[in-house]
Scaffold this motif. Structure first.
Motif, short mmCIF file in Angstrom:
data_model
loop_
_atom_site.label_atom_id
_atom_site.label_comp_id
_atom_site.label_asym_id
_atom_site.label_seq_id
_atom_site.Cartn_x
_atom_site.Cartn_y
_atom_site.Cartn_z
N TYR A 80 0.83 -1.21 0.00
CA TYR A 80 0.00 0.00 0.00
C TYR A 80 0.87 1.27 0.00
O TYR A 80 0.62 2.20 -0.75
CB TYR A 80 -0.94 0.00 1.20
N ALA A 83 2.56 1.70 -3.34
CA ALA A 83 1.61 2.11 -4.38
C ALA A 83 1.37 3.61 -4.39
O ALA A 83 0.89 4.16 -5.39
CB ALA A 83 0.28 1.37 -4.21
N GLN A 84 1.71 4.28 -3.30
CA GLN A 84 1.55 5.74 -3.24
C GLN A 84 2.61 6.43 -4.10
O GLN A 84 2.47 7.60 -4.42
CB GLN A 84 1.64 6.23 -1.79
N GLN A 86 4.30 6.92 -7.59
CA GLN A 86 3.92 6.76 -9.00
C GLN A 86 4.78 5.71 -9.69
O GLN A 86 6.00 5.71 -9.57
CB GLN A 86 4.06 8.12 -9.71
N SER A 90 0.42 -1.31 -10.72
CA SER A 90 -0.71 -1.13 -11.61
C SER A 90 -1.89 -1.86 -10.98
O SER A 90 -1.80 -3.05 -10.68
CB SER A 90 -0.40 -1.74 -12.98
N ASP A 93 -4.74 0.48 -5.49
CA ASP A 93 -5.06 1.84 -5.05
C ASP A 93 -5.47 1.93 -3.58
O ASP A 93 -5.33 2.97 -2.97
CB ASP A 93 -6.20 2.41 -5.90
N THR A 94 -6.00 0.85 -3.02
CA THR A 94 -6.53 0.88 -1.66
C THR A 94 -5.85 -0.16 -0.79
O THR A 94 -5.12 -1.03 -1.29
CB THR A 94 -8.05 0.59 -1.67
N ASP A 97 -6.99 -3.52 -1.86
CA ASP A 97 -6.21 -3.97 -3.02
C ASP A 97 -4.87 -4.56 -2.57
O ASP A 97 -4.44 -5.60 -3.09
CB ASP A 97 -5.91 -2.81 -3.98
#
Length: 166
Positions: A80, A83-84, A86, A90, A93-94, A97
C-alpha cells in the motif's frame, strides 16, 4: 485468543497512518519494513520448534498463526505504501487492493489484475515469495504437525485418562 489478535491486527492495518511512510521517507520506510520482517522471522524461528515438538505448557499454535497473519498484513502495508509512489503498481489503489495482492501472491495464484511495475514493488514481491517459502512454509508445516499430534493424543485417551476422574 487468535480471533482477538487477528481482529486487532486487521483493524490496525486499516487505521494506522501509513501515509507517514513512503517515497518521501524511504530510509524510515525500509528500516521499519526490514525490522518488522526480522522480528516476525525471529518469532517464527522461536515458535516453530515448540509447535513441531508439541512441547507442553506452550501455545505455539496461536502464536504461529498470529505471526503468519501479521506477516500478511506487514507485506500488505508495504504494498500500500509503495503504491503511493507513482509507477510502482498497476491496479493497486486501496488497502483492500494491497491485502488482496498479498494473499494472491501468497497463494501463488497471480490473476494479473494487480501487478508490480516498479523496481521497489518487484523487490518486495520477490522478498514476499522467498520469505513465504522459507518462513511461512516452515511455520505452516510445524502448525500442521502440532495439530496432528494433538489430535492423535486426543484419539488415544480413554475416559480413565481424561480430566475429572478423581
Amino acid at each position: 485468543m487468535l480471533g482477538i489478535w487477528t481482529a486487532i491486527t486487521v483493524t490496525a492495518y486499516f487505521l494506522l497512518p501509513l501515509h507517514s511512510f513512503g517515497p518521501h521517507r524511504p530510509a524510515v520506510s525500509w528500516t521499519v519494513f526490514g525490522a518488522g520482517l526480522a522480528v516476525v522471522a525471529a518469532g517464527l524461528l522461536i515458535q516453530i520448534p515448540y509447535a513441531a515438538n508439541h512441547r507442553a505448557g506452550t501455545a505455539p499454535a496461536w502464536i504461529l498463526a498470529g505471526l503468519m497473519c501479521f506477516t500478511v498484513l506487514l507485506f500488505a502495508s508495504s504494498y500500500y505504501v509503495l503504491a503511493q509512489h507513482q509507477g510502482e503498481f498497476s491496479g493497486l489503489d486501496t488497502r483492500v487492493d494491497a491485502l488482496y495482492f498479498t494473499l494472491v501472491t501468497l497463494a501463488t495464484i497471480g490473476y494479473g489484475d494487480v501487478s508490480p511495475t516498479g523496481q521497489s514493488a518487484r523487490l518486495v514481491t520477490v522478498l514476499q515469495i522467498v520469505y513465504s517459502l522459507v518462513f511461512l512454509t516452515a511455520a505452516a508445516t510445524a502448525l500442521t504437525r502440532h495439530i496432528q499430534l494433538r489430535l492423535m493424543r486426543r484419539g488415544r485417551r480413554t475416559p480413565r485418562d481424561g480430566a475429572g476422574d478423581g
